[in-house]
Design an enzyme around this catalytic site. Structure first.
Site, mmCIF file in Angstrom:
data_model
loop_
_atom_site.group_PDB
_atom_site.id
_atom_site.type_symbol
_atom_site.label_atom_id
_atom_site.label_comp_id
_atom_site.label_asym_id
_atom_site.label_seq_id
_atom_site.Cartn_x
_atom_site.Cartn_y
_atom_site.Cartn_z
ATOM 1 N N ASP A 36 2.885 -7.495 2.907
ATOM 2 C CA ASP A 36 4.016 -7.296 2.013
ATOM 3 C C ASP A 36 3.612 -7.925 0.686
ATOM 4 O O ASP A 36 3.439 -9.146 0.600
ATOM 5 C CB ASP A 36 5.260 -7.972 2.582
ATOM 6 N N TYR A 65 11.497 1.340 -13.339
ATOM 7 C CA TYR A 65 10.264 1.949 -12.835
ATOM 8 C C TYR A 65 9.257 2.242 -13.944
ATOM 9 O O TYR A 65 8.097 1.805 -13.884
ATOM 10 C CB TYR A 65 10.591 3.240 -12.083
ATOM 11 N N THR A 123 6.216 13.090 -2.058
ATOM 12 C CA THR A 123 6.310 11.852 -1.286
ATOM 13 C C THR A 123 7.771 11.463 -1.080
ATOM 14 O O THR A 123 8.671 12.035 -1.691
ATOM 15 C CB THR A 123 5.601 10.673 -1.997
ATOM 16 N N LYS A 169 5.456 0.439 -14.672
ATOM 17 C CA LYS A 169 4.155 1.114 -14.656
ATOM 18 C C LYS A 169 3.428 0.941 -15.995
ATOM 19 O O LYS A 169 2.192 0.871 -16.039
ATOM 20 C CB LYS A 169 4.332 2.594 -14.317
ATOM 21 N N ASN A 177 -1.760 0.221 -4.285
ATOM 22 C CA ASN A 177 -0.944 1.433 -4.220
ATOM 23 C C ASN A 177 0.534 1.142 -3.974
ATOM 24 O O ASN A 177 1.393 1.915 -4.395
ATOM 25 C CB ASN A 177 -1.476 2.350 -3.116
#
Length: 248
Positions: free
Chosen positions: A58, A171, A206, A175, A85
């Site tokens: 984790d 998000y 996904t 990134k 990832n």
């Protein structure tokens, strides 16, 4: 034998990357928060002949990250490839472009913290824990799985292909921060021959986008694997998709 660790690899792009790296002859460790799901994924790939093993990991659990590094050292003694990832959108089973709860003017700060904890701080924690093992490799590679949404050039163009994306305070900025982090690690580790790059897999089918993507996980993983297997003259501190460099 080359050893690779892929975080968040029990499904999606991570699992596809693990399978492709194993097909190249590497021993691949599937990092997963859930031991059962990690072992399920590893067992399925072993049935296809891959040398794959589950590793409880984790990225937000610092003690757990250190324990994972200790286990790799005990079993393998070194690490050749690290693929960061593991990541979250922060908005459940919806794609970032549908994440109305990430609108900057109304976002919940706890949501932002949670996303950055995994997508940015988790990468730092795992990378730093694995660096001593990577330094024992003759050709260490680090790949940070990012997104085209990280590109300020692309998302900042009101007439560009990403203009339909809803503004995001969690998000997308996480990134973009990952891009900056990639460059800084590359600058620090360049002298040691450790190549560090960011990958934009594209719009992949996904769980994170409720399976609305048009690329398969295998297609999305291709650029990740390419960066993970660069030759000694390969780039470092770059941002790449399957089509080539992605603008910052």
């Amino acid at each position: 034998m080359k050893i690779a660790l892929v975080t968040g690899a029990n499904k999606g792009i991570g699992r596809a990357a693990a399978e492709q790296l194993a097909a190249l002859g590497m021993t691949v460790l599937i990092g997963a928060r859930d031991p059962h799901r990690g072992e399920q994924a590893a067992a399925a790939l072993r049935e296809r002949g891959a040398d794959v093993h589950a590793l409880v990991l984790d990225v937000t659990d610092r003690a757990g990250v250190q324990a994972a590094a200790a286990r790799i050292e005990e079993r393998h003694g070194h690490l050749d490839v690290l693929v960061n990832n593991a990541g979250i959108t922060g908005s459940g089973q919806v794609s970032p472009q549908d994440a109305t709860d990430q609108i900057p003017s109304s976002v919940d700060l706890d949501l932002v913290r949670a996303v950055f904890e995994t997508n940015v701080l988790g990468v730092i924690a795992v990378t730093n824990a694995m660096l001593p093992l990577l330094r024992r490799s003759p050709a260490p590679r680090i790949v940070n799985v990012s997104s085209h949404a990280a590109s300020l050039t692309l998302t900042g163009n009101p007439d560009g292909p990403f203009s339909a994306l809803l503004p995001s305070a969690a998000y997308t900025p996480s990134k973009a921060a990952l891009s900056a982090l990639t460059v800084q690690y590359a600058n620090e580790l360049r002298k040691d021959g450790i190549l560090v790059n960011a990958a934009a897999p594209g719009f992949v089918d996904t769980d994170s986008n409720n399976h609305t993507g048009f690329l398969t996980p295998a297609q999305g993983a291709a650029v990740v694997v390419c960066l993970a297997t660069l030759g000694e003259d390969g780039p470092t501190g770059g941002f790449f998709s399957a089509d080539g460099p992605v603008p910052w």
